[in-house]
Write an enzyme that holds these catalytic residues in place. Structure first.
Site, PDB file in Angstrom:
ATOM      1  N   ASP A 149       0.636  -1.095  -0.014  1.00 33.61           N
ATOM      2  CA  ASP A 149       0.108   0.070  -0.101  1.00 33.61           C
ATOM      3  C   ASP A 149       0.914   1.286  -0.029  1.00 33.61           C
ATOM      4  O   ASP A 149       1.856   1.263  -0.428  1.00 33.61           O
ATOM      5  CB  ASP A 149      -0.734   0.082   1.243  1.00 33.61           C
ATOM      6  CG  ASP A 149      -2.364   0.613   0.522  1.00 33.61           C
ATOM      7  OD1 ASP A 149      -2.490   1.281  -0.633  1.00 33.61           O
ATOM      8  OD2 ASP A 149      -3.567  -0.118   1.482  1.00 33.61           O
ATOM      9  N   GLY A 166      -2.788   4.335  -8.209  1.00 36.81           N
ATOM     10  CA  GLY A 166      -2.433   4.634  -9.919  1.00 36.81           C
ATOM     11  C   GLY A 166      -2.071   6.103  -9.495  1.00 36.81           C
ATOM     12  O   GLY A 166      -2.040   7.631 -10.832  1.00 36.81           O
ATOM     13  N   GLU A 167      -1.457   6.646  -8.375  1.00 36.44           N
ATOM     14  CA  GLU A 167      -1.165   8.265  -8.232  1.00 36.44           C
ATOM     15  C   GLU A 167      -0.179   8.372  -8.782  1.00 36.44           C
ATOM     16  O   GLU A 167      -0.017   9.981  -9.476  1.00 36.44           O
ATOM     17  CB  GLU A 167      -1.189   8.989  -6.441  1.00 36.44           C
ATOM     18  CG  GLU A 167      -2.027   8.678  -5.672  1.00 36.44           C
ATOM     19  CD  GLU A 167      -2.854   9.680  -6.495  1.00 36.44           C
ATOM     20  OE1 GLU A 167      -2.880  10.585  -6.808  1.00 36.44           O
ATOM     21  OE2 GLU A 167      -3.988   9.476  -5.523  1.00 36.44           O
ATOM     22  N   ASP A 196      -9.644   3.485  -4.170  1.00 32.21           N
ATOM     23  CA  ASP A 196     -10.550   2.768  -3.761  1.00 32.21           C
ATOM     24  C   ASP A 196     -11.394   1.884  -4.336  1.00 32.21           C
ATOM     25  O   ASP A 196     -12.724   3.059  -4.353  1.00 32.21           O
ATOM     26  CB  ASP A 196     -10.153   1.526  -2.462  1.00 32.21           C
ATOM     27  CG  ASP A 196      -8.839   1.547  -1.064  1.00 32.21           C
ATOM     28  OD1 ASP A 196      -7.987   1.818  -2.287  1.00 32.21           O
ATOM     29  OD2 ASP A 196      -9.077   0.918   0.044  1.00 32.21           O
TER      30      ASP A 196
END
Length: 685
Positions: free
Chosen positions: A184, A223-224, A243
């Site tokens: 994460d 996806g940043e 999410d």
């Protein structure tokens, strides 16, 4: 960015606002050059085939992750994990291809031990992680685990993250028998994303060399930093979005962000639009079939997110559909590409290894629509006829050069089309549909048009159609309901008068549209399409606040649309006063891009006005754009707005429109935290 300060697209609070801003700073940091690596792994996304030289994830991973069903609740424990493994075997999911049983956040204690090692929570996992892995392996399955590329994970309790502990943690995972790591992005302390994810890649490789246990690597940075552009030689899959949540708007928004990335996917390198919500209860079975169909045609990982100990038989039917799974798992590894997308009618096609094409006819709208494409458009060679296999009905037909179906609201017809020599043995594909799902005022007759169309290469013979309504409704055919034969492209069109009882309550009702024709062997091919009739009430004369009128439908990118408050977070009623540019508005609609809210105008209204903008509760920069549509035609729109802009006045001419639709898009920046307000929206009739 995520929803802030409480980031629901992470579902877990990152911590204090300071921690969130550190995370934001890290995400905005400039990219750095790739670190030193073996020449074999230094490939670009333009190369076909696996990117990591380990042969893992050559098809999208399939399995289970507990987070969507349990979050950090106490029922996430050793018993649940073992129970899921048992169900995989007992219910045939293992045989269908599901392999990984993955643990998400909250499996560890909040502190490392004196040697800096991770410690499994003894209440949740009294035997430790290795014992759970051994049990899962004994079933012929594999175990996955979770941590974050930061100092702490995403939960408010702040379980230990792996930043600075990559080698030690990776070795622990491998020693325990872990086969899959979800990594994460919370509390990353501003460290460049590529550096953090490459560090864990190298740690997993080193651990694999010492234990002989390869580990699939799932990059979860939302996806940043556009991982599809750089992560093909770092991980096996990468999240492309924030999410998912268990509602139509969230699923739709995520699907739209993932669809354009097809060129970056392939064996060993997958776009990941997040886990499945199928079976969690927030969508209909039709919507869940769409969810599963679109994830499969996008070659997405199929990670079940529902507690299989509690779901319905219909959930197992959806998740266990081997014909749909075969589309996802096709060894050619192509992600489906958008062939067309117009007015909510989508055609997505996926090239298959055997030369066939999987084709999804997806209806985004709130009423049944006919969606069509051609065999040439989806890439099939010219032929006299084709075999079309409906992957949800499990039936085969012949078609000429048109692939078409009337698709229910929010539904998807998923087919596999092949140019072969067996098409003449199949009955012709016949489509039954209606011009629209009727809107009916109680006691007034509404005209409904239905069509039965032969899309096959052979004649459809003795064609019949019938329409029925609920008890007390009057349904009368006013034109022929039978045809002796329909040639290719031929249509049996029938007009009906549908009248709801005078005392019918507003709401939705089902009309049964059925058709049949004679099969080549003499039996009858039965077709059925349920139509949704909606009993509506015309808006009153004069000016009405939209928040005081019932809407026909509402879809929202995060949680439900709200009346007279902002969107807030994922729960109903959790918004705040609508505030744009420091000004508070008592009336309005709080939504989250992308969203759409529809109202019945009944042809009696002239004008819609509103003050629109980004709600002040949104902390970070994003963009939105507002649109008003009248019977499918654009009536008004704004330019792109940000949270730095004051409210913008919007006025739309909706004269004569039966349906008015209010739409908000994300403005084109792809950021999924766009809270938007329709302040003081008024409909003049």
């Amino acid at each position: 960015m995520r929803h802030l300060p409480t980031p629901p697209t992470r579902r877990r609070v990152v911590g204090s606002l300071a921690a969130v801003l550190l995370c934001a700073a890290g995400l905005a940091a400039p990219a750095v050059a790739r670190d030193t690596q073996d020449p074999d792994t230094a490939r670009t996304t333009a190369v076909d085939g696996p990117r990591l030289p380990d042969g893992l994830a050559l098809t999208p991973p399939m399995g289970f992750n507990n987070w969507n069903a349990t979050h950090c609740r106490a029922d996430f424990d050793e018993s649940m994990v073992k129970g899921i493994a048992d169900i995989f075997v007992a219910k045939g999911l293992k045989g269908a291809g599901y392999e990984y049983v993955n643990l998400d956040d909250c499996w560890a204690l909040p502190q490392r031990d004196a040697n800096g090692k991770l410690v499994p929570d003894p209440k949740r996992f009294p035997g430790g992680i290795k014992a759970v892995a051994d049990y899962v392996h004994s079933k012929g399955l594999k175990l996955g685990i979770y941590t974050s590329a930061g100092t702490k994970t995403c939960n408010t309790a702040g379980f230990p993250g792996a930043l600075g502990h990559e080698r030690s943690d990776a070795q622990q995972f491998a020693d325990w028998g872990v086969d899959y790591l979800k990594y994460d992005n919370c509390n990353n302390q501003g460290v460049d994303a590529k550096k953090r994810y490459i560090a864990m890649r190298d740690a997993l490789k080193a651990a694999s060399q010492t234990t002989g246990r390869p580990i699939v690597y799932s990059i979860c940075e939302w996806g940043e930093n556009k991982p599809w552009e750089w992560a093909a030689d770092v991980g096996h899959l990468w999240r492309t979005t924030g999410d998912i949540s268990d509602n139509w708007g969230s699923m739709l928004s995520i699907m739209k962000k993932n669809l354009p990335l097809a060129q970056h996917a392939g064996p060993g390198r997958w776009n990941d639009p997040d886990m499945l919500e199928v079976g969690n209860g927030g969508m209909t079975d039709t919507e869940y079939r769409t969810h599963f169909s679109m994830w499969s045609i996008m070659a997405a990982p199929l990670l079940i997110g529902s507690d299989l100990r509690k779901v319905s038989p219909q959930t197992f039917d959806i998740l266990g559909n081997k014909e749909v799974i075969a589309v996802d798992q096709d060894p050619l590894g192509k992600q489906g590409r958008v062939v067309s997308a117009e007015s909510g009618r989508w055609v997505v096609a996926k090239e298959m290894k055997d030369g066939s094409r999987a084709v999804a006819l997806f209806n985004e709208t709130g009423s049944a629509k006919t969606i069509s494409t051609t065999t040439r458009a989806v890439g099939l060679p010219a032929a006299d006829g084709y075999t079309l296999r409906d992957l949800w009905k499990h039936e085969s037909y012949n078609v000429a050069d048109t692939i078409s179906a009337t698709v229910p609201a929010h539904g998807t017809v998923l087919v596999r089309v092949t140019a072969d020599d067996t098409w003449q043995d199949k009955p012709p594909a016949v489509d039954v549909g209606a011009g629209h799902d009727p809107l009916v005022e109680a006691g007034k007759a509404e005209k409904v048009l239905t069509k039965v169309t032969n899309r096959g290469s052979t004649d459809a013979r003795d064609v019949r159609v019938a329409l029925t309504g609920p008890s007390g409704w009057r349904v009368k055919a006013t034109s022929p309901t039978r045809a002796p034969a329909l040639r290719t492209g031929g249509i049996l069109g029938t007009s009906w008068q549908v009248t709801a009882p005078r005392d019918a309550k507003p709401g939705t009702y089902t009309l049964g549209l059925k058709a049949s024709h004679r099969a080549p062997g003499g039996g009858r091919v039965q077709l059925e399409l349920p139509l949704t009739a909606q009993v509506v009430v015309a808006p009153p004369a004069g000016e009405s606040a939209l928040s005081g009128l019932p809407w026909l439908s509402a879809t929202n990118g995060w949680g439900p649309a709200e009346k007279d408050t902002s969107n807030g977070e994922s729960d109903a009623g959790d918004g705040n006063p609508i505030t744009i540019g420091g000004k508070v508005y008592a009336k309005g609609l709080g939504v989250h891009a992308e969203s759409g809210v529809e109202y019945y105008a009944g042809g009696a209204c002239e004008k819609l006005t509103a003050q629109v903008g980004v709600d002040d509760e949104k902390l970070l920069q994003g963009t939105v754009a507002f649109q008003v549509w009248a019977d499918g035609k654009l009536a008004a729109s704004t330019g792109v707005l940000t949270n730095a802009d004051p409210a913008r006045a919007l006025s739309a001419d909706v004269s004569g429109a039966e349906v008015v639709r209010l739409v908000v898009t994300d403005g084109g920046d792809g950021i999924d935290s766009d809270h938007a307000d329709w302040a003081e929206p008024v409909l003049g009739c």
